[in-house]
Structure formats: C-alpha cells, structure tokens
Design a protein around this motif. Structure first.
Motif, PDB file in Angstrom:
ATOM      1  N   GLY A  23       0.806  -1.216   0.000  1.00 44.17           N
ATOM      2  CA  GLY A  23       0.000   0.000   0.000  1.00 44.17           C
ATOM      3  C   GLY A  23       0.834   1.258   0.000  1.00 44.17           C
ATOM      4  O   GLY A  23       2.034   1.228  -0.226  1.00 44.17           O
ATOM      5  N   ARG A  24       0.155   2.396   0.237  1.00 47.64           N
ATOM      6  CA  ARG A  24       0.818   3.701   0.240  1.00 47.64           C
ATOM      7  C   ARG A  24       0.523   4.424   1.546  1.00 47.64           C
ATOM      8  O   ARG A  24      -0.621   4.504   1.987  1.00 47.64           O
ATOM      9  N   VAL A  25       1.580   4.960   2.134  1.00 46.73           N
ATOM     10  CA  VAL A  25       1.460   5.693   3.390  1.00 46.73           C
ATOM     11  C   VAL A  25       2.279   6.974   3.274  1.00 46.73           C
ATOM     12  O   VAL A  25       3.423   6.945   2.835  1.00 46.73           O
ATOM     13  N   LEU A  26       1.662   8.070   3.676  1.00 43.63           N
ATOM     14  CA  LEU A  26       2.353   9.351   3.704  1.00 43.63           C
ATOM     15  C   LEU A  26       2.449   9.794   5.153  1.00 43.63           C
ATOM     16  O   LEU A  26       1.433   9.928   5.838  1.00 43.63           O
ATOM     17  N   LEU A  27       3.673   9.970   5.641  1.00 46.29           N
ATOM     18  CA  LEU A  27       3.886  10.433   7.007  1.00 46.29           C
ATOM     19  C   LEU A  27       4.102  11.938   6.972  1.00 46.29           C
ATOM     20  O   LEU A  27       5.020  12.432   6.326  1.00 46.29           O
ATOM     21  N   LEU A  28       3.228  12.647   7.640  1.00 41.31           N
ATOM     22  CA  LEU A  28       3.283  14.100   7.692  1.00 41.31           C
ATOM     23  C   LEU A  28       3.777  14.516   9.072  1.00 41.31           C
ATOM     24  O   LEU A  28       3.738  13.742  10.008  1.00 41.31           O
ATOM     25  N   ARG A  38      -1.529  23.116   5.082  1.00 39.78           N
ATOM     26  CA  ARG A  38      -0.661  22.824   3.926  1.00 39.78           C
ATOM     27  C   ARG A  38      -0.745  21.348   3.538  1.00 39.78           C
ATOM     28  O   ARG A  38      -0.780  21.013   2.356  1.00 39.78           O
ATOM     29  N   ASP A  39      -0.776  20.474   4.532  1.00 36.89           N
ATOM     30  CA  ASP A  39      -0.852  19.044   4.243  1.00 36.89           C
ATOM     31  C   ASP A  39      -2.167  18.681   3.551  1.00 36.89           C
ATOM     32  O   ASP A  39      -2.178  17.885   2.615  1.00 36.89           O
ATOM     33  N   THR A  40      -3.280  19.270   3.995  1.00 36.23           N
ATOM     34  CA  THR A  40      -4.562  18.958   3.349  1.00 36.23           C
ATOM     35  C   THR A  40      -4.598  19.506   1.927  1.00 36.23           C
ATOM     36  O   THR A  40      -5.158  18.871   1.037  1.00 36.23           O
ATOM     37  N   GLN A  41      -3.989  20.655   1.692  1.00 37.03           N
ATOM     38  CA  GLN A  41      -3.921  21.184   0.323  1.00 37.03           C
ATOM     39  C   GLN A  41      -3.115  20.254  -0.576  1.00 37.03           C
ATOM     40  O   GLN A  41      -3.498  19.989  -1.719  1.00 37.03           O
ATOM     41  N   ALA A  42      -2.005  19.757  -0.062  1.00 31.70           N
ATOM     42  CA  ALA A  42      -1.185  18.822  -0.839  1.00 31.70           C
ATOM     43  C   ALA A  42      -1.957  17.531  -1.110  1.00 31.70           C
ATOM     44  O   ALA A  42      -1.925  16.998  -2.225  1.00 31.70           O
ATOM     45  N   LEU A  43      -2.670  17.017  -0.108  1.00 25.95           N
ATOM     46  CA  LEU A  43      -3.454  15.786  -0.303  1.00 25.95           C
ATOM     47  C   LEU A  43      -4.561  15.984  -1.329  1.00 25.95           C
ATOM     48  O   LEU A  43      -4.834  15.085  -2.129  1.00 25.95           O
ATOM     49  N   ALA A  44      -5.186  17.144  -1.337  1.00 23.85           N
ATOM     50  CA  ALA A  44      -6.230  17.421  -2.341  1.00 23.85           C
ATOM     51  C   ALA A  44      -5.633  17.414  -3.744  1.00 23.85           C
ATOM     52  O   ALA A  44      -6.242  16.894  -4.685  1.00 23.85           O
ATOM     53  N   ARG A  45      -4.434  17.964  -3.886  1.00 26.41           N
ATOM     54  CA  ARG A  45      -3.775  17.938  -5.205  1.00 26.41           C
ATOM     55  C   ARG A  45      -3.372  16.515  -5.588  1.00 26.41           C
ATOM     56  O   ARG A  45      -3.494  16.113  -6.741  1.00 26.41           O
ATOM     57  N   ILE A  46      -2.865  15.749  -4.621  1.00 21.12           N
ATOM     58  CA  ILE A  46      -2.485  14.361  -4.896  1.00 21.12           C
ATOM     59  C   ILE A  46      -3.697  13.568  -5.352  1.00 21.12           C
ATOM     60  O   ILE A  46      -3.635  12.797  -6.301  1.00 21.12           O
ATOM     61  N   ARG A  47      -4.831  13.775  -4.699  1.00 17.50           N
ATOM     62  CA  ARG A  47      -6.058  13.052  -5.057  1.00 17.50           C
ATOM     63  C   ARG A  47      -6.454  13.328  -6.510  1.00 17.50           C
ATOM     64  O   ARG A  47      -6.921  12.445  -7.213  1.00 17.50           O
ATOM     65  N   ALA A  48      -6.225  14.534  -6.959  1.00 14.06           N
ATOM     66  CA  ALA A  48      -6.701  14.944  -8.279  1.00 14.06           C
ATOM     67  C   ALA A  48      -5.705  14.729  -9.417  1.00 14.06           C
ATOM     68  O   ALA A  48      -6.072  14.855 -10.577  1.00 14.06           O
ATOM     69  N   CYS A  49      -4.463  14.411  -9.108  1.00  9.68           N
ATOM     70  CA  CYS A  49      -3.425  14.399 -10.149  1.00  9.68           C
ATOM     71  C   CYS A  49      -2.994  13.007 -10.568  1.00  9.68           C
ATOM     72  O   CYS A  49      -2.426  12.274  -9.771  1.00  9.68           O
ATOM     73  N   ALA A  80     -10.220  16.338   8.533  1.00 14.31           N
ATOM     74  CA  ALA A  80     -11.462  15.776   7.998  1.00 14.31           C
ATOM     75  C   ALA A  80     -11.871  16.415   6.681  1.00 14.31           C
ATOM     76  O   ALA A  80     -12.585  15.798   5.879  1.00 14.31           O
ATOM     77  N   SER A  81     -11.401  17.619   6.407  1.00 12.09           N
ATOM     78  CA  SER A  81     -11.797  18.303   5.173  1.00 12.09           C
ATOM     79  C   SER A  81     -11.317  17.596   3.910  1.00 12.09           C
ATOM     80  O   SER A  81     -11.866  17.801   2.830  1.00 12.09           O
ATOM     81  N   VAL A  82     -10.311  16.737   4.030  1.00 12.57           N
ATOM     82  CA  VAL A  82      -9.782  16.052   2.852  1.00 12.57           C
ATOM     83  C   VAL A  82      -9.865  14.525   2.967  1.00 12.57           C
ATOM     84  O   VAL A  82      -9.616  13.815   2.010  1.00 12.57           O
ATOM     85  N   CYS A  83     -10.257  14.031   4.135  1.00 10.66           N
ATOM     86  CA  CYS A  83     -10.268  12.585   4.360  1.00 10.66           C
ATOM     87  C   CYS A  83     -11.655  11.983   4.178  1.00 10.66           C
ATOM     88  O   CYS A  83     -12.665  12.626   4.447  1.00 10.66           O
ATOM     89  N   PHE A 145      -5.138   5.451   0.423  1.00 10.28           N
ATOM     90  CA  PHE A 145      -3.963   6.247   0.744  1.00 10.28           C
ATOM     91  C   PHE A 145      -4.050   6.597   2.222  1.00 10.28           C
ATOM     92  O   PHE A 145      -5.022   7.213   2.663  1.00 10.28           O
ATOM     93  N   VAL A 146      -3.082   6.181   3.005  1.00 13.63           N
ATOM     94  CA  VAL A 146      -3.080   6.438   4.440  1.00 13.63           C
ATOM     95  C   VAL A 146      -2.188   7.650   4.707  1.00 13.63           C
ATOM     96  O   VAL A 146      -1.011   7.644   4.354  1.00 13.63           O
ATOM     97  N   ALA A 147      -2.764   8.691   5.286  1.00 15.80           N
ATOM     98  CA  ALA A 147      -2.013   9.901   5.624  1.00 15.80           C
ATOM     99  C   ALA A 147      -1.952  10.027   7.137  1.00 15.80           C
ATOM    100  O   ALA A 147      -2.979  10.205   7.790  1.00 15.80           O
TER     101      ALA A 147
END
Length: 175
Positions: A23-28, A38-49, A80-83, A145-147
């Motif tokens: 799987g995939r894990v991102l440690l913030l 900043r982390d939620t903004q990056a996750l939103a971009r990752i989700r869309a790209c 919660a805004s991005v999860c 994707f686990v953040a």
C-alpha cells in the motif's frame, strides 16, 4: 538534495511517502494549524493528479494534552476536510498530560463527526495499536492512501519510518 529521503532517518515524518506492494502511506509532521492546512492542500492535489490516483484517503490523527480543546477540534476539522475516513489514535500517556484517558480521542471524534465524516468512517485506536499490522498489511487496495497527520511523538514516527522502509525496500519510494 538528490539523495535526500533515501533512508528512513532523513527527516522522519516530514512528508515521507512509502509505497510498496502493501500500500501507500504518507507520514506528515503536522504539529500546528498551518502545517495541517498545507498538508490537506497537498493531499487534495495528490487526489486529483494522475498518475497517482487516490480514491480513498484515510487520515490518522491524534492530539496532545497541552493543546486547548478548541485547538484539538480545529486540527481534526482540518484533517477531515480532505479525508474519507479518520482513525483517531489515543495518545501515549505521557502526551495526554492532564487529560483523562479517552478524553482527547472523544474530542477528536466529536470534531470529525461535526466536520462531516460519517460515524462508520471514524475509528478510535488505543495507544497500543499498530498502524502497520492493523491497517497497512491486511489491505492491498491500490486506491487507498493512508495519511498520518500528526507525529504522535518523534520516537514512534522514527520507528514507523524504519518499519515501513523495511517492509519492501526494493519498491520503497520517498518524497
């Protein structure tokens, strides 16, 4: 710079991406409001790209006892805004400070519910839970994707980096 991130000891927990057959894990390293934003903004971009599609983001959050209740609630709301799903990890006793066992988890759960995460998508783990054993290894869904939003403390994040790095070092990728 080109070699940064090649070993788990390189700034552990600070936007380290682990990817393997498991799987995939991102440690913030979320430690405050701004870093969570900043982390939620990056996750939103990752989700869309493409080529890195993410269909389901699972956020792992916790809090520490020296933070105010409103601050703990705000951090949960930002995550919660991005999860799509939230895992609340009960902090280790030494990080609860003056708070009773379960108090921080209760605050986080309430805030996640108020932020729109459905009750069935919020899970509370004890401080003894094992992220790798309980969440990562049993599930091989490619769009999950686990953040891990907050460093539960430096020592557990370093250990988590090492264990993730050892899982599949041949296909491990860091960012």
């Amino acid at each position: 710079l080109m070699s940064f991130g090649s070993v788990p000891d390189d700034n552990p927990g600070h936007f380290n991406l682990f990817e393997g057959a498991w799987g995939r894990v991102l440690l913030l390293a979320g430690s405050n409001r701004d870093s969570y934003q900043r982390d939620t903004q990056a996750l939103a971009r990752i989700r869309a790209c493409p080529p890195f599609p993410v269909g389901h983001i699972i956020g792992v959050i916790t809090g520490i006892g020296m933070q105010s209740t409103s601050y703990i609630r705000e951090l949960a709301g930002i995550a919660a805004s991005v999860c799509d799903e939230i895992i609340i990890r009960e902090p280790l006793p030494r990080y609860r400070r003056v708070r009773a066992p379960g108090e921080i988890s209760s605050i986080l759960k309430s805030a996640a519910l108020e932020s729109g995460i459905p009750h069935h998508a919020i899970h509370v783990w004890s401080e003894a839970s094992d992220l790798i054993r309980d969440l990562i290894l049993p599930n091989r869904e490619t769009n999950r994707f686990v953040a891990v939003f907050s460093a539960f403390a430096q020592e557990p994040i370093i250990e988590l980096c090492r264990r993730l790095g050892d899982l599949d070092s041949s296909s491990n990728r860091w960012s």
